[in-house]
Motif scaffolding. Sequence first.
Motif, PDB file in Angstrom:
ATOM      1  N   THR A  99       5.741   1.484   2.203  1.00 20.60           N
ATOM      2  CA  THR A  99       4.865   0.398   1.734  1.00 20.60           C
ATOM      3  C   THR A  99       3.700   0.158   2.681  1.00 20.60           C
ATOM      4  O   THR A  99       2.683  -0.423   2.272  1.00 20.60           O
ATOM      5  CB  THR A  99       5.635  -0.922   1.593  1.00 20.60           C
ATOM      6  OG1 THR A  99       6.096  -1.353   2.885  1.00 20.60           O
ATOM      7  CG2 THR A  99       6.814  -0.769   0.643  1.00 20.60           C
ATOM      8  N   GLN A 100       3.843   0.560   3.938  1.00 19.47           N
ATOM      9  CA  GLN A 100       2.833   0.396   4.982  1.00 19.47           C
ATOM     10  C   GLN A 100       2.515  -1.075   5.264  1.00 19.47           C
ATOM     11  O   GLN A 100       1.411  -1.427   5.672  1.00 19.47           O
ATOM     12  CB  GLN A 100       1.538   1.146   4.629  1.00 19.47           C
ATOM     13  CG  GLN A 100       1.751   2.641   4.421  1.00 19.47           C
ATOM     14  CD  GLN A 100       0.465   3.389   4.175  1.00 19.47           C
ATOM     15  OE1 GLN A 100      -0.279   3.706   5.114  1.00 19.47           O
ATOM     16  NE2 GLN A 100       0.182   3.670   2.910  1.00 19.47           N
ATOM     17  N   GLU A 145       9.434   0.365   4.874  1.00 19.81           N
ATOM     18  CA  GLU A 145       8.177  -0.138   5.411  1.00 19.81           C
ATOM     19  C   GLU A 145       7.218   0.983   5.781  1.00 19.81           C
ATOM     20  O   GLU A 145       5.999   0.774   5.771  1.00 19.81           O
ATOM     21  CB  GLU A 145       8.451  -1.058   6.593  1.00 19.81           C
ATOM     22  CG  GLU A 145       9.179  -2.326   6.157  1.00 19.81           C
ATOM     23  CD  GLU A 145       9.255  -3.389   7.226  1.00 19.81           C
ATOM     24  OE1 GLU A 145       8.814  -3.132   8.376  1.00 19.81           O
ATOM     25  OE2 GLU A 145       9.735  -4.499   6.915  1.00 19.81           O
ATOM     26  N   ASN A 146       7.725   2.163   6.062  1.00 19.15           N
ATOM     27  CA  ASN A 146       6.834   3.291   6.269  1.00 19.15           C
ATOM     28  C   ASN A 146       6.168   3.702   4.961  1.00 19.15           C
ATOM     29  O   ASN A 146       5.017   4.151   4.940  1.00 19.15           O
ATOM     30  CB  ASN A 146       7.596   4.484   6.855  1.00 19.15           C
ATOM     31  CG  ASN A 146       6.673   5.572   7.350  1.00 19.15           C
ATOM     32  OD1 ASN A 146       5.681   5.309   8.032  1.00 19.15           O
ATOM     33  ND2 ASN A 146       6.969   6.818   6.999  1.00 19.15           N
ATOM     34  N   GLN A 180       4.366  -4.249   7.315  1.00 19.85           N
ATOM     35  CA  GLN A 180       5.463  -4.742   8.142  1.00 19.85           C
ATOM     36  C   GLN A 180       6.013  -6.039   7.551  1.00 19.85           C
ATOM     37  O   GLN A 180       5.267  -6.913   7.126  1.00 19.85           O
ATOM     38  CB  GLN A 180       4.971  -4.987   9.571  1.00 19.85           C
ATOM     39  CG  GLN A 180       6.081  -5.317  10.557  1.00 19.85           C
ATOM     40  CD  GLN A 180       5.562  -5.420  11.986  1.00 19.85           C
ATOM     41  OE1 GLN A 180       4.364  -5.307  12.221  1.00 19.85           O
ATOM     42  NE2 GLN A 180       6.462  -5.621  12.929  1.00 19.85           N
ATOM     43  N   SER A 198       0.850  -1.197   0.000  1.00 24.71           N
ATOM     44  CA  SER A 198       0.000   0.000   0.000  1.00 24.71           C
ATOM     45  C   SER A 198       0.882   1.242   0.000  1.00 24.71           C
ATOM     46  O   SER A 198       0.762   2.102   0.885  1.00 24.71           O
ATOM     47  CB  SER A 198      -0.931  -0.012   1.216  1.00 24.71           C
ATOM     48  OG  SER A 198      -1.863   1.036   1.155  1.00 24.71           O
ATOM     49  N   CYS A 199       1.767   1.342  -0.994  1.00 24.81           N
ATOM     50  CA  CYS A 199       2.757   2.419  -1.025  1.00 24.81           C
ATOM     51  C   CYS A 199       2.089   3.794  -1.020  1.00 24.81           C
ATOM     52  O   CYS A 199       1.099   4.028  -1.713  1.00 24.81           O
ATOM     53  CB  CYS A 199       3.649   2.270  -2.262  1.00 24.81           C
ATOM     54  SG  CYS A 199       4.650   0.762  -2.231  1.00 24.81           S
ATOM     55  N   ARG A 200       2.668   4.687  -0.261  1.00 24.48           N
ATOM     56  CA  ARG A 200       2.060   5.999  -0.032  1.00 24.48           C
ATOM     57  C   ARG A 200       1.985   6.854  -1.296  1.00 24.48           C
ATOM     58  O   ARG A 200       1.201   7.795  -1.341  1.00 24.48           O
ATOM     59  CB  ARG A 200       2.838   6.741   1.054  1.00 24.48           C
ATOM     60  CG  ARG A 200       2.757   6.073   2.426  1.00 24.48           C
ATOM     61  CD  ARG A 200       3.485   6.877   3.483  1.00 24.48           C
ATOM     62  NE  ARG A 200       3.459   6.210   4.784  1.00 24.48           N
ATOM     63  CZ  ARG A 200       2.451   6.300   5.660  1.00 24.48           C
ATOM     64  NH1 ARG A 200       1.396   7.042   5.359  1.00 24.48           N
ATOM     65  NH2 ARG A 200       2.512   5.671   6.813  1.00 24.48           N
TER      66      ARG A 200
END
Length: 329
Positions: A128-129, A125-126, A131, A24-26
Motif C-alpha cells: 500500500t506504501q 504496508e510495502n 505506513q 498507493s498500492c503497487r
Amino acid sequence: MNELVTLKSPLSVNFEVTPLCDLSCRFCFNEEMGYDDKKHPPIGQVISILKEIVRAEVFEIRLFGGEFFVYPQWREVIEAADSMDFFLSFVSNGTHINKEVVQKMKQHRIKNGAISLHGTKLIHENITQVQGSFESVLRGIRLCLDGGLNISILYTLTRENLSFIFETCKWLKENGVDINEINISRLTPYGKAKSDWENNKLSFNDYLSIFPQMERVREELDILASLGDAFPLCLLPKKYHEFVVGCWQGTGFGHIDHMGNVRSCSIAKGSYGNILETPLTEIWTKKLVHFRSLKWLPKKCRNCDDFCGGGCSASRYEGGMYAPDEFIA
C-alpha cells in the motif's frame, strides 16, 4: 457449443463512486483508466448515475472506488441508494471505517462487504506504501465484524505475498480477527503493475502454488478461501476447480465508473458507452453482442465441457475490452 445468456442489464454492478484513494498500492489498476483530472464527482452526477442504474432494474450495487469512504458525500450516496431499494454492499480498503460508518451502513441495510488486505503488516504496508495502513484496515475489519457485517477479505496476489496466504489467514485467526472468507485476486498488467510487468508478473506455476495454500486455509482454519477471478479450468487439476469462483462479466456483472462509463470488467480499460447518454439496457444488450457470441475465444474454449469463459480477460493486456486468458494459447 457453449453459450452466454443476454440479460437486459447486469444483475450486479460495481459503482465506482470516486476514482480517488488515499493508498498507493503497487498493483493499482485505476491509473490505467485515462481519467484526465482525478477528482471527486459532484453529488448530483452520482445521484443521476444511480437513477439510471435503477431505471435499468439492476439488483445489486457494490459501492466502489477508488475508495468509496473518502468521498465527501458518502452518507448521501448510501441514503439515496437505499431509498432506490438496491441490494447494497461495498468494497473498501478499510482504513476509513469507524463506528459511525458501520452504524450508517447497518441503518441502510448494508450487510456485506469486501475489504482489501494483502498480507501481514510488513507485506501489506510495502504494497500500500502507506505506513499505519495495516492497523487501520484491521480496525475497520474488526468494527465491521463486531457490528454484525459479513466481511470477505480481498487479497491481490503479488510476488511478495504469493507464499503468505495461509500465514496471513492464520495470523488473523490467532489475533481475534475472525473472518470466514478470503478471495484471492489475480495480478493484472494494468496501471502500476504494468510499468514493470516483466518483473511483476506471476507465472502459471506461481498460480498453481496458491491452490494447496487455499486448501490448507479451508481445512485447517475453516475459512472459505477461493480464487475470486476466472482461471483456465482446463489447465487446473479437477480437485481445484471448486476453488475458482470465476467471472460473470458482460452477462450478470458490470462496472460503472464515476462518470457513467460502462465496462464489463472493473479492470480492463475501455467503455461500451455512458449511461448518462445512452440507457444502460441499450448498452448492455447491443454493445456486447460480439462478446457474448464467444467468437473471440479459441474453438477449444467454445466447446470445452469445463467452460470458464476463457479465463480472465484482464490478464491479457493487449486484448482490449476482452480476450482469452494469458495462459490460453
